[in-house]
Design a protein around this motif. Structure first.
Motif, PDB file in Angstrom:
ATOM      1  N   VAL A 170      16.528   0.628  27.153  1.00 12.02           N
ATOM      2  CA  VAL A 170      16.651  -0.385  26.101  1.00 12.02           C
ATOM      3  C   VAL A 170      15.532  -1.404  26.289  1.00 12.02           C
ATOM      4  CG1 VAL A 170      18.140  -2.090  24.995  1.00 12.02           C
ATOM      5  CG2 VAL A 170      19.148  -0.069  26.100  1.00 12.02           C
ATOM      6  N   MET A 171      14.607  -1.453  25.356  1.00 10.53           N
ATOM      7  CA  MET A 171      13.478  -2.381  25.426  1.00 10.53           C
ATOM      8  C   MET A 171      13.911  -3.767  24.944  1.00 10.53           C
ATOM      9  SD  MET A 171      11.390  -0.216  26.595  1.00 10.53           S
ATOM     10  CE  MET A 171       9.926  -1.270  26.668  1.00 10.53           C
ATOM     11  N   ASP A 172      13.357  -4.802  25.577  1.00  7.06           N
ATOM     12  CA  ASP A 172      13.736  -6.186  25.233  1.00  7.06           C
ATOM     13  C   ASP A 172      15.255  -6.309  25.185  1.00  7.06           C
ATOM     14  OD1 ASP A 172      11.214  -7.248  25.123  1.00  7.06           O
ATOM     15  OD2 ASP A 172      11.004  -7.100  22.952  1.00  7.06           O
ATOM     16  N   ALA A 173      15.901  -5.845  26.255  1.00  4.82           N
ATOM     17  CA  ALA A 173      17.365  -5.783  26.252  1.00  4.82           C
ATOM     18  C   ALA A 173      18.007  -7.148  26.079  1.00  4.82           C
ATOM     19  CB  ALA A 173      17.857  -5.138  27.554  1.00  4.82           C
ATOM     20  N   ASP A 174      17.318  -8.214  26.474  1.00  4.20           N
ATOM     21  CA  ASP A 174      17.886  -9.554  26.327  1.00  4.20           C
ATOM     22  C   ASP A 174      17.946  -9.990  24.869  1.00  4.20           C
ATOM     23  OD1 ASP A 174      15.110 -11.427  26.086  1.00  4.20           O
ATOM     24  OD2 ASP A 174      14.919  -9.556  27.201  1.00  4.20           O
ATOM     25  N   ARG A 175      17.338  -9.208  23.967  1.00  2.00           N
ATOM     26  CA  ARG A 175      17.397  -9.508  22.542  1.00  2.00           C
ATOM     27  C   ARG A 175      18.681  -8.955  21.915  1.00  2.00           C
ATOM     28  NH1 ARG A 175      11.471 -10.322  22.304  1.00  2.00           N
ATOM     29  NH2 ARG A 175      11.299 -12.295  21.207  1.00  2.00           N
ATOM     30  N   PHE A 176      19.506  -8.244  22.688  1.00  2.00           N
ATOM     31  CA  PHE A 176      20.746  -7.661  22.176  1.00  2.00           C
ATOM     32  C   PHE A 176      21.942  -8.457  22.685  1.00  2.00           C
ATOM     33  CE2 PHE A 176      17.675  -4.254  22.230  1.00  2.00           C
ATOM     34  CZ  PHE A 176      17.931  -3.537  21.067  1.00  2.00           C
ATOM     35  N   GLY A 177      23.052  -8.359  21.958  1.00  2.00           N
ATOM     36  CA  GLY A 177      24.291  -8.956  22.419  1.00  2.00           C
ATOM     37  C   GLY A 177      24.949  -8.093  23.483  1.00  2.00           C
ATOM     38  N   VAL A 178      25.866  -8.681  24.222  1.00  2.00           N
ATOM     39  CA  VAL A 178      26.527  -7.985  25.325  1.00  2.00           C
ATOM     40  C   VAL A 178      27.274  -6.752  24.826  1.00  2.00           C
ATOM     41  CG1 VAL A 178      28.370  -8.193  27.029  1.00  2.00           C
ATOM     42  CG2 VAL A 178      26.686 -10.016  26.793  1.00  2.00           C
ATOM     43  N   SER A 179      28.083  -6.909  23.775  1.00  2.00           N
ATOM     44  CA  SER A 179      28.844  -5.761  23.285  1.00  2.00           C
ATOM     45  C   SER A 179      27.934  -4.693  22.700  1.00  2.00           C
ATOM     46  CB  SER A 179      29.873  -6.209  22.231  1.00  2.00           C
ATOM     47  OG  SER A 179      30.967  -6.845  22.854  1.00  2.00           O
ATOM     48  N   GLN A 180      26.824  -5.099  22.099  1.00  2.00           N
ATOM     49  CA  GLN A 180      25.862  -4.112  21.588  1.00  2.00           C
ATOM     50  C   GLN A 180      25.325  -3.245  22.719  1.00  2.00           C
ATOM     51  OE1 GLN A 180      23.119  -6.757  19.455  1.00  2.00           O
ATOM     52  NE2 GLN A 180      23.429  -5.466  17.664  1.00  2.00           N
ATOM     53  N   LEU A 181      24.979  -3.883  23.833  1.00  2.00           N
ATOM     54  CA  LEU A 181      24.459  -3.127  24.973  1.00  2.00           C
ATOM     55  C   LEU A 181      25.528  -2.179  25.515  1.00  2.00           C
ATOM     56  CD1 LEU A 181      22.496  -5.962  26.798  1.00  2.00           C
ATOM     57  CD2 LEU A 181      21.523  -4.036  25.542  1.00  2.00           C
ATOM     58  N   HIS A 182      26.766  -2.650  25.556  1.00  2.00           N
ATOM     59  CA  HIS A 182      27.857  -1.795  26.040  1.00  2.00           C
ATOM     60  C   HIS A 182      28.048  -0.595  25.116  1.00  2.00           C
ATOM     61  CE1 HIS A 182      31.438  -0.708  28.197  1.00  2.00           C
ATOM     62  NE2 HIS A 182      32.197  -0.849  27.131  1.00  2.00           N
ATOM     63  N   GLN A 183      27.956  -0.841  23.815  1.00  2.00           N
ATOM     64  CA  GLN A 183      28.064   0.248  22.855  1.00  2.00           C
ATOM     65  C   GLN A 183      26.901   1.230  23.000  1.00  2.00           C
ATOM     66  OE1 GLN A 183      30.474   0.882  20.262  1.00  2.00           O
ATOM     67  NE2 GLN A 183      31.543  -0.407  21.717  1.00  2.00           N
ATOM     68  N   LEU A 184      25.709   0.698  23.120  1.00  2.00           N
ATOM     69  CA  LEU A 184      24.528   1.549  23.200  1.00  2.00           C
ATOM     70  C   LEU A 184      24.596   2.482  24.407  1.00  2.00           C
ATOM     71  CD1 LEU A 184      21.774  -1.027  22.192  1.00  2.00           C
ATOM     72  CD2 LEU A 184      22.282   1.105  20.986  1.00  2.00           C
ATOM     73  N   ARG A 185      24.938   1.940  25.563  1.00  2.00           N
ATOM     74  CA  ARG A 185      24.934   2.798  26.748  1.00  2.00           C
ATOM     75  C   ARG A 185      26.029   3.854  26.691  1.00  2.00           C
ATOM     76  NH1 ARG A 185      26.922  -1.244  31.607  1.00  2.00           N
ATOM     77  NH2 ARG A 185      28.901  -1.893  30.670  1.00  2.00           N
ATOM     78  N   GLY A 186      27.007   3.644  25.806  1.00  2.00           N
ATOM     79  CA  GLY A 186      28.040   4.662  25.633  1.00  2.00           C
ATOM     80  C   GLY A 186      27.531   5.928  24.970  1.00  2.00           C
TER      81      GLY A 186
END
Length: 730
Positions: free
Chosen positions: A596-612
């Motif tokens: 995930v590039m520029d991961a700090d530009r995403f919300g916490v739940s978005q990151l959790h969803q993405l890694r799923g």
């Protein structure tokens, strides 16, 4: 005597009333008293001159040390008044330019104390306020704010504007409270005693003019309770109305589609799937509409639970519609359902089961011929399951007998869209809302408060663990090189990967709209977020050259998106460079790595969803969060939290803290002033739980609140017309 309904100009005067209406939209005493202080200040808090920062809007209490009129060279040019004020620890300069300000030296004399407000500047190393507004504290009881208010009591600091300062609001509030008749209380003494609440009158007075912090906290608790109770009463009434509506019972039929599907399953349902399935089966068989929220971690098996409910509906002579937020997800759902059903999804086709049905996909980009076939199958009833996007709610779409509406990822849909789909049924259909975004308990009680909630927390057998690591690209560039190497290693082993970017191309408006709900620390001057159309060509020339790469994002034509996704599923693409279009529902078991590039530009739940999206097969998943954020900053702390746990519900609480809570009833988008001023979905969890129980009891005994006119009025004032419409449709 004045009441809460009295016009402001009748209480505080026309000039002040006009200022307050222009700045804050206040028209009545109730509007004014609902403008709560954002904090209480001690004398010392306001006089911390040493802590002032340049460009900060401040209000300070200080004493005049010196005052002089300066005429450089005796001329009339550059005439100014310079005043130095202090608090015993530091000093601050006040500057008034122009000869017409000379009179201020007679007012701002040494020893005079006052409130001074303005924007902090700096000139030759000296902090200063240029043309500040001020209010001298003379001790005159007829003064706007008497000095003893500041000498002996806490100071209420209000949300203010440059035109209407905090003390102007405080003065108006003081005038109103001085003449206000006792405020009637919508709660009876028994309820107040049960929850330890002060009266409405005491709460309003204690909120604005407390004697101490304990009194202010008690007032805040009561006023937050009123907000929570108002919301929960509205939702309890909604649940009561829904429960009173008729619906066609969709009872399970032995020997039907559902039994055939269960017999064909190559795996055993988890205990949680069986338990939730029994609840849904029982509610579908009732003569009133089911309204249920099904939430579960990524990969917890919500789809099979929803499919079993859809098959029960088809067995009972109805149709089921599955509404997905994107065409990619809708197509994924249709493929998944067809694969899971096998011959049961091909009724009337060669090799189809005699007891089967049809599954059709209906999206806006379907070719004309395919669209006509899908519309005909839905209208004739030949299709028992219709999967689609917002295209399902268009006027030309009709159903023979719509019995169940399944909404996937509810937070992505507007109320009108969900309401329009339900309107396709002759009688209210049963409704199942699914979300893979874990929802904190109190959020579920408010945002989804008209729905009963079921949770799947157990992951099915075969799901592999996911390891998440933060990659600090600036501090340790070698780690980023290693990330690309990990992708190459996985591809060499026959597996696939995702690279996710916050943006498609050069359009920042799209990024800002996508992430509008998040406080993401976008500092001025920071470079734009990385984009798919920038990263893809760079990777083909450097870190991932010689691999098969492709882009997937929302601007692509639907046919190209479908073709790209199908090629990735088939293994003809090694690395998919995508936006959050893959956030939910995309199921490729062979994908094992995500960067995930520029991961700090995403919300916490978005990151959790993405890694799923990785680790969905027999191989462990790896998610690498690339960031340029410095260590020990809020963005890095967010990423560290995501890397430290896979508990979606713990991360959901953090996500709500990061989001702008907004108006939980959903009408903030309408531009109305926020109605919930004190209630916090996280801080006030116990209060919301208690208010929900109390609201349920009140509505059970008095559904229309006819016997509680003050409560009914409170609900109407809190909810408003637009939000009431939201609740009625939600």
């Amino acid at each position: 005597m004045p009441t809460l309904d009295s016009r402001l100009d009748e209480v505080v005067g026309g000039r002040t009333a006009t200022q307050l209406e222009k700045a804050f939209g206040m028209r009545t005493v109730a509007d004014l008293l609902a403008h709560y202080p954002r904090r209480l200040a001690e004398r010392g808090e306001l006089t911390e001159l040493s802590s002032l920062r340049v460009d900060e809007e401040v209000t300070v209490v200080a004493e005049v040390r010196s005052s002089r009129l300066i005429r450089p060279g005796g001329s009339s040019r550059n005439v100014r008044v310079e005043v130095v004020v202090g608090d015993g620890r530091a000093s601050l300069q006040l500057v008034f330019f122009g000869g017409r300000n000379g009179w201020r030296t007679k007012e701002l004399v040494p020893g005079a104390r006052g409130l001074f407000s303005g924007k902090v500047g700096e000139f030759r190393g000296q902090r200063q306020l240029v043309h500040p507004e001020y209010l001298l504290l003379r001790g005159d009881p007829l003064d706007d704010l008497a000095a003893d208010t500041y000498a002996n009591r806490l100071i209420a600091v209000y949300p203010a504007t440059q035109a209407v300062r905090s003390w102007v609001i405080a003065n108006a509030v003081a005038q109103a409270l001085a003449v206000l008749d006792e405020v009637p209380d919508p709660l009876d003494a028994e309820i107040r005693a049960r929850h330890g609440l002060v009266s409405s009158d005491a709460a309003l007075r204690g909120m604005h003019e407390p004697d101490d912090h304990a009194q202010w906290q008690a007032a805040r608790t009561r006023l937050a309770w009123d907000e929570a109770l108002g919301v929960q009463l509205a939702l309890a009434q909604r649940r009561w109305v829904a429960g009173a509506n008729p619906a066609v019972p969709r009872a399970a039929r032995p020997g039907g589609l559902l039994d055939a599907f269960d017999a064909s399953l190559p795996f055993t349902l988890t205990a949680g799937q069986r338990e939730v399935g029994e609840v849904l089966a029982a509610e579908l068989a009732r003569p009133h509409p089911m309204h249920r929220l099904l939430q579960g971690e990524v990969g917890s098996g919500k789809t099979v639970v929803a499919l079993r409910a859809m098959l029960q509906t088809v067995d009972a002579g109805g149709q089921a519609a599955l509404l997905a937020p994107t065409e990619v997800l809708a197509a994924q759902h249709a493929r998944t359902i067809e694969t899971m059903l096998g011959p049961l999804a091909r009724a009337g086709e060669l090799g189809g089961a005699d007891t089967g049905t049809r599954v059709v996909l209906l999206t806006g980009s379907l070719p004309a011929a395919a669209r006509r076939r899908a519309l005909l199958d839905a209208a004739s009833g030949a299709a028992g399951i219709v999967v689609g996007t917002h295209a399902l709610i268009q006027d030309q779409v009709s159903f023979a007998e719509l019995g169940l509406v399944v909404v996937d990822e509810q937070h992505r849909f507007g109320v009108e869209q969900r309401d329009a789909l339900r309107g396709k049924a002759a009688t209210p259909p049963h409704v199942l809302v699914m979300t893979a975004t874990p929802i904190p308990r109190t959020v579920a009680m408010t945002v989804f408060g008209d729905l009963e909630t079921s949770t799947l927390s157990e992951l099915p057998a075969g799901r592999s663990p996911i390891t998440t690591s933060v990659v600090p690209a600036l501090e340790k560039p070698a780690w980023l090189d290693r990330a690309w190497q990990r992708i190459r290693e996985e591809v060499a082993a026959g597996r696939q990967a995702y690279v996710v970017c916050p943006r498609i191309g050069d359009d920042m408006a799209e990024f800002e709209a996508e992430f509008a709900d998040y406080e993401l620390d976008e500092a001025p001057g920071r470079r734009p977020p990385l984009a798919v159309l920038e990263v893809l060509p760079a990777l083909t020339e450097t870190g991932l050259k010689d691999l098969r790469l492709a882009a997937l994002h929302g601007r692509l034509p639907a046919e190209e998106k479908d073709a790209t996704m199908a090629a990735f599923v088939a293994g003809r693409i090694d690395v998919l460079v995508a936006t959050t279009v893959i956030e939910v529902g995309v199921d490729v078991p062979n994908a094992t790595v995500m960067v995930v590039m520029d991961a700090d530009r995403f919300g916490v739940s978005q990151l959790h969803q993405l890694r799923g999206r990785v680790g969905r097969g027999g191989h462990p998943g790896l998610c690498l969060l690339v960031t340029e954020a410095d260590a020990d900053t809020p963005p890095r702390e967010r990423l560290d939290a995501v890397a430290a746990t896979t508990d979606g519900f713990a991360l959901a609480r953090l996500d709500v803290e990061q989001r702008r809570e907004g108006d939980v009833l959903g009408a903030a988008q309408s531009g109305r002033r926020r109605q919930l001023r004190l209630l916090s979905l996280l801080r006030d969890e116990d209060l919301i739980v208690a208010a929900r129980a109390e609201a349920a009891d009140i509505v059970a005994a008095d559904p229309t609140l006819a016997a509680h006119p003050l409560l009914a009025r409170q609900v109407a004032a809190l909810v408003g017309d637009e939000q009431a419409e939201y609740l009625e449709k939600a």
